[in-house]
Design a protein around this motif. Sequence first.
Motif, short mmCIF file in Angstrom:
data_model
loop_
_atom_site.label_atom_id
_atom_site.label_comp_id
_atom_site.label_asym_id
_atom_site.label_seq_id
_atom_site.Cartn_x
_atom_site.Cartn_y
_atom_site.Cartn_z
N ALA A 85 48.40 28.56 37.21
CA ALA A 85 47.78 28.32 38.51
C ALA A 85 46.34 28.80 38.50
CB ALA A 85 48.56 29.07 39.58
N ILE A 86 45.53 28.13 39.29
CA ILE A 86 44.12 28.49 39.38
C ILE A 86 43.94 29.50 40.50
CG2 ILE A 86 41.80 27.59 39.80
CD1 ILE A 86 43.10 26.61 37.19
N SER A 87 43.23 30.57 40.22
CA SER A 87 42.94 31.56 41.26
C SER A 87 41.43 31.60 41.43
CB SER A 87 43.46 32.93 40.84
OG SER A 87 42.61 33.49 39.86
N LEU A 120 43.52 42.18 19.27
CA LEU A 120 42.61 41.61 20.26
C LEU A 120 42.84 40.10 20.40
CD1 LEU A 120 40.32 42.15 22.21
CD2 LEU A 120 38.74 42.14 20.31
N GLN A 121 43.02 39.42 19.28
CA GLN A 121 43.30 37.98 19.30
C GLN A 121 44.62 37.70 20.04
OE1 GLN A 121 41.20 35.85 18.77
NE2 GLN A 121 40.49 35.63 16.69
N ARG A 122 45.63 38.55 19.81
CA ARG A 122 46.93 38.41 20.49
C ARG A 122 46.78 38.55 22.00
NH1 ARG A 122 49.25 41.27 16.71
NH2 ARG A 122 49.16 43.22 17.87
N HIS A 123 46.00 39.56 22.42
CA HIS A 123 45.78 39.78 23.85
C HIS A 123 45.07 38.57 24.47
CE1 HIS A 123 47.31 43.68 23.23
NE2 HIS A 123 46.19 44.32 22.96
N GLN A 128 45.72 33.81 28.26
CA GLN A 128 45.57 32.39 28.62
C GLN A 128 46.76 31.88 29.41
OE1 GLN A 128 44.91 30.72 24.72
NE2 GLN A 128 42.72 30.58 25.11
N ARG A 129 47.90 32.58 29.36
CA ARG A 129 49.11 32.12 30.04
C ARG A 129 49.22 32.66 31.46
NH1 ARG A 129 53.12 33.97 25.50
NH2 ARG A 129 53.06 35.68 26.93
N PHE A 130 48.29 33.54 31.87
CA PHE A 130 48.37 34.17 33.18
C PHE A 130 47.20 33.79 34.06
CE2 PHE A 130 50.68 37.21 30.44
CZ PHE A 130 51.88 37.26 31.13
N THR A 131 47.42 33.91 35.36
CA THR A 131 46.33 33.83 36.32
C THR A 131 45.72 35.22 36.39
OG1 THR A 131 47.49 32.16 37.59
CG2 THR A 131 45.76 33.37 38.73
N ILE A 132 44.43 35.31 36.16
CA ILE A 132 43.77 36.61 36.15
C ILE A 132 43.08 36.81 37.49
CG2 ILE A 132 42.03 38.04 35.03
CD1 ILE A 132 42.64 36.44 32.45
N ARG A 171 46.07 42.57 30.34
CA ARG A 171 47.32 41.84 30.05
C ARG A 171 48.51 42.52 30.69
NH1 ARG A 171 50.26 42.54 24.63
NH2 ARG A 171 50.77 44.33 25.89
N ASN A 172 48.59 43.84 30.56
CA ASN A 172 49.72 44.57 31.15
C ASN A 172 49.74 44.44 32.67
OD1 ASN A 172 50.42 45.32 28.58
ND2 ASN A 172 49.71 47.43 28.76
N THR A 173 48.57 44.54 33.28
CA THR A 173 48.47 44.44 34.74
C THR A 173 48.96 43.09 35.22
OG1 THR A 173 46.62 45.99 34.77
CG2 THR A 173 46.90 44.58 36.71
N VAL A 174 48.44 41.99 34.62
CA VAL A 174 48.82 40.66 35.10
C VAL A 174 50.26 40.31 34.74
CG1 VAL A 174 46.46 39.77 35.21
CG2 VAL A 174 47.77 39.44 33.13
N ALA A 175 50.73 40.82 33.61
CA ALA A 175 52.12 40.55 33.22
C ALA A 175 53.09 41.25 34.17
CB ALA A 175 52.38 41.00 31.79
N HIS A 176 52.79 42.50 34.53
CA HIS A 176 53.66 43.22 35.45
C HIS A 176 53.60 42.62 36.85
CE1 HIS A 176 54.98 46.28 32.68
NE2 HIS A 176 53.74 46.47 32.29
N ALA A 177 52.41 42.18 37.26
CA ALA A 177 52.28 41.55 38.58
C ALA A 177 53.09 40.26 38.62
CB ALA A 177 50.81 41.27 38.89
N SER A 178 53.05 39.51 37.53
CA SER A 178 53.80 38.25 37.45
C SER A 178 55.30 38.51 37.49
CB SER A 178 53.42 37.51 36.17
OG SER A 178 54.20 36.37 36.02
N ALA A 179 55.74 39.54 36.78
CA ALA A 179 57.17 39.86 36.74
C ALA A 179 57.67 40.38 38.08
CB ALA A 179 57.44 40.90 35.65
#
Length: 200
Positions: A85-87, A120-123, A128-132, A171-179
């Motif tokens: 989704a676009i934010s 860093l490349q992994r992060h 790219q899979r999350f809305t930041i 990454r941790n912040t957006v992943a936890h927010a998504s979960a």
Amino acid sequence: MSYEYQEIAKALKAARESKGLSQRALSEASGVLQARISKIENGATDFRVSTLVALARALDLELTLVPRKAVSAVQSVVRASEPVAISPGSGEALKELQRIRQQLSRFAQVNTPTQAYAQLQRHLRDLQRFTIPLSEIGKLKEAGKALDGLRQNPSAHEAIQRAAAALQTVRNTVAHASAAMPRIETVKPAYTLDEEDSDG
């Protein structure tokens, strides 16, 4: 307009916007008048199935009748294939992520990739899979600034490590927010495995 129509109208509008189409472009692609598309999206009118089919096909969607028992499985598959989704912060976030990628490519041209580089490349891939959200743009800029040191010293591994730490925080912040986002309904598996008979 009934609730069911409103949900369909919202889905059509979201699909149009995700493809970057204006109402005029969708009108040309579907043969449905732009004024009619506007009324549908604004909930000002009901629509016929033929109109829905024309709009859906122009948006690379397909109408299908699904058995009620299979709805949750189909919704799960659809959610997995939906674009992010676009934010409000997405454009700026994408720009920062692109800047970080460019800085890393310069590093890779001069150095053998390190474990911190791979992290860093992994992060970057994960993000790219999350809305930041806008609140996290500062951390992305922090990662970019850490990598600015690579211009003066292309082998500055500590810059890579600082950038990796900043991106991991985002990454941790957006992943936890998504979960933590509430689910409308529980997704059931598409099938279950029967228990095996034990013949001894």
